[in-house]
Design a protein around this motif. Structure first.
Motif, PDB file in Angstrom:
ATOM      1  N   GLY A 615      -6.813 -12.302   3.762  1.00  0.00           N
ATOM      2  CA  GLY A 615      -5.539 -11.729   4.169  1.00  0.00           C
ATOM      3  C   GLY A 615      -5.529 -11.292   5.617  1.00  0.00           C
ATOM      4  O   GLY A 615      -6.551 -11.241   6.308  1.00  0.00           O
ATOM      5  N   ASN A 616      -4.345 -10.942   6.072  1.00  0.00           N
ATOM      6  CA  ASN A 616      -4.102 -10.601   7.465  1.00  0.00           C
ATOM      7  C   ASN A 616      -4.431  -9.138   7.729  1.00  0.00           C
ATOM      8  O   ASN A 616      -3.943  -8.247   7.031  1.00  0.00           O
ATOM      9  CB  ASN A 616      -2.630 -10.884   7.800  1.00  0.00           C
ATOM     10  N   VAL A 617      -5.262  -8.881   8.728  1.00  0.00           N
ATOM     11  CA  VAL A 617      -5.524  -7.528   9.218  1.00  0.00           C
ATOM     12  C   VAL A 617      -4.933  -7.439  10.615  1.00  0.00           C
ATOM     13  O   VAL A 617      -5.315  -8.199  11.509  1.00  0.00           O
ATOM     14  CB  VAL A 617      -7.029  -7.211   9.255  1.00  0.00           C
ATOM     15  N   VAL A 618      -3.959  -6.557  10.797  1.00  0.00           N
ATOM     16  CA  VAL A 618      -3.330  -6.358  12.098  1.00  0.00           C
ATOM     17  C   VAL A 618      -4.078  -5.241  12.811  1.00  0.00           C
ATOM     18  O   VAL A 618      -4.096  -4.105  12.347  1.00  0.00           O
ATOM     19  CB  VAL A 618      -1.837  -6.006  11.951  1.00  0.00           C
ATOM     20  N   ALA A 619      -4.720  -5.579  13.920  1.00  0.00           N
ATOM     21  CA  ALA A 619      -5.521  -4.611  14.664  1.00  0.00           C
ATOM     22  C   ALA A 619      -4.983  -4.500  16.081  1.00  0.00           C
ATOM     23  O   ALA A 619      -4.898  -5.498  16.804  1.00  0.00           O
ATOM     24  CB  ALA A 619      -6.985  -5.034  14.683  1.00  0.00           C
ATOM     25  N   ASP A 622      -3.240   0.971  18.813  1.00  0.00           N
ATOM     26  CA  ASP A 622      -2.622   2.147  18.204  1.00  0.00           C
ATOM     27  C   ASP A 622      -2.786   2.202  16.688  1.00  0.00           C
ATOM     28  O   ASP A 622      -2.263   3.108  16.042  1.00  0.00           O
ATOM     29  CB  ASP A 622      -1.134   2.198  18.547  1.00  0.00           C
ATOM     30  N   GLY A 623      -3.498   1.243  16.098  1.00  0.00           N
ATOM     31  CA  GLY A 623      -3.674   1.314  14.654  1.00  0.00           C
ATOM     32  C   GLY A 623      -4.207   0.020  14.077  1.00  0.00           C
ATOM     33  O   GLY A 623      -4.236  -1.018  14.731  1.00  0.00           O
ATOM     34  N   VAL A 624      -4.650   0.118  12.806  1.00  0.00           N
ATOM     35  CA  VAL A 624      -5.124  -1.033  12.044  1.00  0.00           C
ATOM     36  C   VAL A 624      -4.396  -1.008  10.711  1.00  0.00           C
ATOM     37  O   VAL A 624      -4.350   0.037  10.037  1.00  0.00           O
ATOM     38  CB  VAL A 624      -6.651  -0.969  11.817  1.00  0.00           C
ATOM     39  N   TRP A 625      -3.826  -2.156  10.318  1.00  0.00           N
ATOM     40  CA  TRP A 625      -3.032  -2.219   9.096  1.00  0.00           C
ATOM     41  C   TRP A 625      -3.536  -3.345   8.198  1.00  0.00           C
ATOM     42  O   TRP A 625      -3.866  -4.433   8.676  1.00  0.00           O
ATOM     43  CB  TRP A 625      -1.561  -2.469   9.417  1.00  0.00           C
ATOM     44  N   GLN A 626      -3.568  -3.068   6.904  1.00  0.00           N
ATOM     45  CA  GLN A 626      -3.889  -4.100   5.923  1.00  0.00           C
ATOM     46  C   GLN A 626      -3.111  -3.824   4.648  1.00  0.00           C
ATOM     47  O   GLN A 626      -3.011  -2.676   4.202  1.00  0.00           O
ATOM     48  CB  GLN A 626      -5.385  -4.144   5.610  1.00  0.00           C
ATOM     49  N   ARG A 647       3.322   2.884  -0.082  1.00  0.00           N
ATOM     50  CA  ARG A 647       3.108   2.363  -1.434  1.00  0.00           C
ATOM     51  C   ARG A 647       4.025   1.184  -1.746  1.00  0.00           C
ATOM     52  O   ARG A 647       3.573   0.160  -2.229  1.00  0.00           O
ATOM     53  CB  ARG A 647       3.321   3.484  -2.461  1.00  0.00           C
ATOM     54  N   GLY A 648       5.313   1.345  -1.517  1.00  0.00           N
ATOM     55  CA  GLY A 648       6.236   0.255  -1.789  1.00  0.00           C
ATOM     56  C   GLY A 648       6.415  -0.028  -3.271  1.00  0.00           C
ATOM     57  O   GLY A 648       6.018   0.761  -4.141  1.00  0.00           O
ATOM     58  N   ASP A 649       7.010  -1.165  -3.577  1.00  0.00           N
ATOM     59  CA  ASP A 649       7.337  -1.541  -4.953  1.00  0.00           C
ATOM     60  C   ASP A 649       6.400  -2.589  -5.522  1.00  0.00           C
ATOM     61  O   ASP A 649       6.691  -3.198  -6.551  1.00  0.00           O
ATOM     62  CB  ASP A 649       8.768  -2.095  -5.025  1.00  0.00           C
ATOM     63  N   ASP A 650       5.250  -2.822  -4.872  1.00  0.00           N
ATOM     64  CA  ASP A 650       4.380  -3.917  -5.284  1.00  0.00           C
ATOM     65  C   ASP A 650       3.040  -3.433  -5.818  1.00  0.00           C
ATOM     66  O   ASP A 650       2.052  -4.168  -5.791  1.00  0.00           O
ATOM     67  CB  ASP A 650       4.145  -4.853  -4.097  1.00  0.00           C
ATOM     68  N   LEU A 651       2.972  -2.205  -6.283  1.00  0.00           N
ATOM     69  CA  LEU A 651       1.724  -1.685  -6.814  1.00  0.00           C
ATOM     70  C   LEU A 651       1.329  -2.447  -8.074  1.00  0.00           C
ATOM     71  O   LEU A 651       2.170  -2.869  -8.858  1.00  0.00           O
ATOM     72  CB  LEU A 651       1.856  -0.191  -7.129  1.00  0.00           C
ATOM     73  N   GLY A 652       0.037  -2.615  -8.263  1.00  0.00           N
ATOM     74  CA  GLY A 652      -0.443  -3.302  -9.450  1.00  0.00           C
ATOM     75  C   GLY A 652      -0.625  -4.788  -9.274  1.00  0.00           C
ATOM     76  O   GLY A 652      -1.018  -5.481 -10.218  1.00  0.00           O
ATOM     77  N   ALA A 653      -0.364  -5.311  -8.085  1.00  0.00           N
ATOM     78  CA  ALA A 653      -0.575  -6.739  -7.843  1.00  0.00           C
ATOM     79  C   ALA A 653      -2.071  -7.023  -7.773  1.00  0.00           C
ATOM     80  O   ALA A 653      -2.895  -6.135  -7.527  1.00  0.00           O
ATOM     81  CB  ALA A 653       0.106  -7.162  -6.547  1.00  0.00           C
ATOM     82  N   ASP A 654      -2.422  -8.272  -7.982  1.00  0.00           N
ATOM     83  CA  ASP A 654      -3.825  -8.668  -7.899  1.00  0.00           C
ATOM     84  C   ASP A 654      -4.246  -9.005  -6.476  1.00  0.00           C
ATOM     85  O   ASP A 654      -5.428  -8.955  -6.149  1.00  0.00           O
ATOM     86  CB  ASP A 654      -4.083  -9.886  -8.792  1.00  0.00           C
ATOM     87  N   SER A 655      -3.305  -9.388  -5.650  1.00  0.00           N
ATOM     88  CA  SER A 655      -3.611  -9.748  -4.272  1.00  0.00           C
ATOM     89  C   SER A 655      -2.419  -9.370  -3.408  1.00  0.00           C
ATOM     90  O   SER A 655      -1.291  -9.278  -3.891  1.00  0.00           O
ATOM     91  CB  SER A 655      -3.905 -11.245  -4.152  1.00  0.00           C
ATOM     92  N   ALA A 656      -2.683  -9.124  -2.128  1.00  0.00           N
ATOM     93  CA  ALA A 656      -1.607  -8.702  -1.229  1.00  0.00           C
ATOM     94  C   ALA A 656      -1.912  -9.145   0.191  1.00  0.00           C
ATOM     95  O   ALA A 656      -3.066  -9.187   0.616  1.00  0.00           O
ATOM     96  CB  ALA A 656      -1.430  -7.179  -1.281  1.00  0.00           C
ATOM     97  N   ASP A 657      -0.867  -9.482   0.917  1.00  0.00           N
ATOM     98  CA  ASP A 657      -0.967  -9.851   2.323  1.00  0.00           C
ATOM     99  C   ASP A 657       0.311  -9.389   3.009  1.00  0.00           C
ATOM    100  O   ASP A 657       1.277  -8.991   2.340  1.00  0.00           O
ATOM    101  CB  ASP A 657      -1.148 -11.362   2.468  1.00  0.00           C
ATOM    102  N   LEU A 658       0.324  -9.409   4.341  1.00  0.00           N
ATOM    103  CA  LEU A 658       1.521  -8.966   5.049  1.00  0.00           C
ATOM    104  C   LEU A 658       1.812  -9.866   6.230  1.00  0.00           C
ATOM    105  O   LEU A 658       0.915 -10.450   6.837  1.00  0.00           O
ATOM    106  CB  LEU A 658       1.406  -7.505   5.497  1.00  0.00           C
ATOM    107  N   LEU A 659       3.093  -9.985   6.536  1.00  0.00           N
ATOM    108  CA  LEU A 659       3.592 -10.639   7.738  1.00  0.00           C
ATOM    109  C   LEU A 659       4.580  -9.688   8.398  1.00  0.00           C
ATOM    110  O   LEU A 659       5.205  -8.862   7.721  1.00  0.00           O
ATOM    111  CB  LEU A 659       4.296 -11.962   7.408  1.00  0.00           C
ATOM    112  N   THR A 660       4.734  -9.798   9.711  1.00  0.00           N
ATOM    113  CA  THR A 660       5.688  -8.947  10.418  1.00  0.00           C
ATOM    114  C   THR A 660       6.661  -9.801  11.209  1.00  0.00           C
ATOM    115  O   THR A 660       6.302 -10.849  11.755  1.00  0.00           O
ATOM    116  CB  THR A 660       4.972  -7.985  11.384  1.00  0.00           C
TER     117      THR A 660
END
Length: 693
Positions: A615-619, A622-626, A647-660
């Motif tokens: 998955g994507n780690v944004v570094a 000013d911060g690090v996000w995953q 937290r958002g509405d996606d708790l309990g998923a088996d995998s997660a990634d992010l795009l901006t």
């Protein structure tokens, strides 16, 4: 140094070996590998036994001072072997032509005298013939086999000019640098230094440019050169040729709109839109069918995603979709989710590796790596397809191109410099598959070149489990300063000329040995397996490439232009290069860790839900996000402390990634695709948010 959250496990992630400072490192690399080691998974196209015997004969005779016999041994090597590979220094694997040139350049004075006595005449004759259509080939032959003759420097000078006119600045620079390293080149050094500096500057090799420029200012400041009919000093000529780009340092790239401002959404932000996946697939399932679906590996797979313009493109196990970024509405799709459910119920579906799917988009086209969901053949191939971005219509397929029929993608393609680079293996090379890189014109698939990078040492070993097939790390690529770097993630990093596909060299790093047995394994029920970290592409940091093979236990900093290893850092096998930002290398795996690139010391390690295996780690500074199955974590880049969790509405998923994007943070899980509005720059963080984890 502050180490947080799971320090013992962080120390397990990084092998407990002392860190060697650069000045204390031994001259010989204790982890040097050989291209001839039969236990290694891949071998670069090897030279014949006769070539290796010729090199051994040269070494034996030159130690005895029998120069005629030593040199004769080198010239028994046939030209069709010049681009095959043998072991070099520091783990590098180099073409026979380069090895021969290095040996001849290192001859002592008596050996050099004998060499010129025997071969000057042949070199002069070849140089006189270097005209017309055969000029470049003859000059390359001279540079390879006769560089240290009287006319070798002149041939290299002409060859550098040919490469420069072709825009191959990297190779032009190497020709002129080789001349500067010869004390008896017989050519005025100032003009050669100016040409080398210009080529280095155009090739982006800034540190070497600075070194040659300093030499021009110091040693050649009064020497005159003739350029385009004008005579001036070497420093003046260099400044005039490079113009306004000469003095200023390159400005750091400005942050793109997508990267400006905070990453995580505002606390309590409602989704802008949500595209459901799991609920759609699971609708109408009975208890038994639902349990079977959730127990399989495919249920945990999230779509592969990319953004281009106002559209989000998804590849979900071969089903392609295009969503409107503002509304989340489906613009088109290539298949229904019902096909996914049917695929999961088939034995072939249980053995499918979700990591092999890929998608990229640019303008009017998208390119995907998919597999026909209706093909139940275990050996069915993945396919590269080009589609129209507007409606998903197939424009061309790699399998339909006559020159590339039988090639299967082995990693995500790379679109750069007007070319589509595709790592692939040839099914025609059975039983020992060859690793290739294909270059095609992205709009129509027209072949540009194909290059063989490596050969497998044994037939592919396929292991099958009831739940999934054994995963293999995907080949990853980086285009940097005109060169294409290909990490096989099986012990070899190769450098190719991006214009011609010529393989310049390979770097061999330690990796797991071959399995010596082929077997078919079935496990009933879920058995815990240690997760593997995703194989990532090499990352450029200054003049160095940061490399970590998927099954290697070391991070290497490779100097690609000087062909050396700046440093090596032992780490755990299940570690990846998650991101590089300034002086910090972020390592993903069981923990997300920060490694100081200068001292190679672990600064901190933080345990995140589900780890940081992919998955994507944004570094950023000013911060690090995953994104994790328990929300988007924001860490302090200095200490690794968790600043906040969305937290958002996606708790309990088996995998997660992010795009901006400019307006949204898009969370991608195996359950849904959810877009949230980005938090404004002045929105306060909630210090209590990370209290419950």
């Amino acid at each position: 140094m502050r180490i947080r959250h799971g320090v013992a496990l962080a120390l397990a992630l990084l092998a407990p070996l002392p860190i060697a400072r650069a000045q204390d490192a031994p001259a010989a690399d204790p982890e040097k590998v050989s291209n001839d080691d039969p236990a290694r998974p891949l071998q670069m196209p090897p030279a014949t036994t006769e070539v290796k015997e010729a090199l051994e004969d040269f070494d034996r005779f030159q130690k005895r001072g029998a120069w005629e016999r030593a040199l004769k041994a080198l010239y028994t090597i046939k030209e069709d072997q010049a681009l095959r590979f043998v072991d070099g220094e520091d783990g590098f694997i180099i073409p026979v032509a380069r090895k021969r040139r290095e040996l001849l350049s290192a001859l002592p004075p008596d050996g050099q005298s004998a060499y010129r006595l025997f071969y000057d005449a042949d070199a002069r004759k070849l140089l006189d013939q270097a005209r017309g259509d055969h000029e470049k080939a003859d000059l390359e032959r001279l540079f390879s086999a006769y560089f240290t003759t009287v006319v070798g420097a002149s041939a290299a000078d002409r060859l550098g000019g040919v490469y420069f006119e072709e825009g191959r600045f990297d190779r032009a620079a190497d020709c002129w640098l080789a001349i500067l390293e010869r004390s008896d080149a017989g050519l005025p050094p100032a003009p050669i230094a100016v040409k080398a500096a210009v080529a280095l500057f155009r090739a982006g090799r800034r540190s070497e440019f600075d070194r040659v420029r300093a030499e021009i200012d110091d040693r050649h400041h009064d020497a005159t050169v003739d350029v385009a009919g004008e005579t001036e000093t070497a420093p003046e000529a260099l400044k005039r040729i490079l113009g306004p780009d000469f003095e200023p340092e390159p400005e750091p790239a400005a942050a793109s709109p997508d990267d400006a401002g905070p990453i995580a959404p505002a606390d309590g932000a409602a989704p802008a839109w949500r595209f459901k996946i799991a609920e759609t697939i699971e609708a109408g399932m009975g208890t038994i069918e639902l349990n079977q679906w959730r127990a399989g590996a495919l249920a945990a797979a999230a779509p592969v995603a990319t953004v281009d313009g106002g559209t989000l493109y998804l590849d979900y196990l071969g089903r392609l979709m295009a969503l409107d970024l503002k509304t989340g509405k489906l613009r088109w799709r290539s298949g229904s989710f019902h096909d996914v459910r049917r695929l999961a119920s088939q034995p072939m579906g249980r053995m499918l590796d979700p990591a092999r799917f890929a998608i990229l988009a640019r303008g009017e086209r998208i390119w995907t790596v998919t597999r026909d969901p209706k093909d139940q053949n275990y050996a069915a191939l993945f396919q590269l397809e080009c589609r129209r971005a507007e409606d998903g219509e197939v424009l061309w397929k790699l399998a339909d191109l006559p020159d590339y029929a039988g090639f299967e993608p082995t990693g995500p393609p790379l679109l750069a410099d007007g070319k589509l680079f595709v790592p692939a293996r040839s099914q025609q090379d059975q039983p020992l598959p060859h690793a290739w890189v294909l270059a095609v014109r992205p709009e129509d698939g027209r072949p540009l070149w194909k290059s063989e990078v490596a050969v497998s040492r044994q037939a592919q070993n396929r292991m099958y489990y009831y739940d999934r097939r054994e995963t293999t790390a995907q080949v990853r690529m980086l285009l940097h300063k005109g060169a294409l770097y290909v990490d096989t993630h099986a012990g070899i990093l190769a450098r190719l000329d991006a214009d011609s596909g010529a393989v310049d060299w390979g770097f061999g790093y330690q990796t797991e040995p071959l399995q010596t047995e082929r077997y078919f394994s079935i496990s009933y029920g879920n058995q815990a397996q240690a997760p593997d970290a995703a194989g990532e592409p090499p990352v450029a940091r200054g003049d160095l490439l940061i490399v970590k093979g998927a099954r290697s236990r070391s991070v290497h900093a490779v100097d690609p232009d000087r062909m050396g290893v700046a440093w090596r850092r032992p780490v755990g096998k299940a570690v990846r290069i998650a991101a590089v930002d300034g002086p910090t290398i972020y390592l993903g795996g069981e923990d997300l860790a920060a490694l100081d690139a200068e001292t190679r010391e672990l600064r901190w390690a933080a345990r995140l839900p589900g780890g940081s295996y992919s998955g994507n780690v944004v570094a950023r500074g000013d911060g690090v996000w995953q994104a994790t199955p328990r929300g988007v974590f924001e860490l302090d880049p200095e200490s690794g402390a968790v600043r906040r969790i969305f937290r958002g509405d996606d708790l309990g998923a088996d995998s997660a990634d992010l795009l901006t994007t400019r307006e949204h943070v898009i969370i991608i899980t195996n359950r849904a695709i959810t877009a949230y509005p980005r938090r404004s720059a002045d929105a306060p963080a909630n210090p209590k948010e990370h209290a419950s984890r």
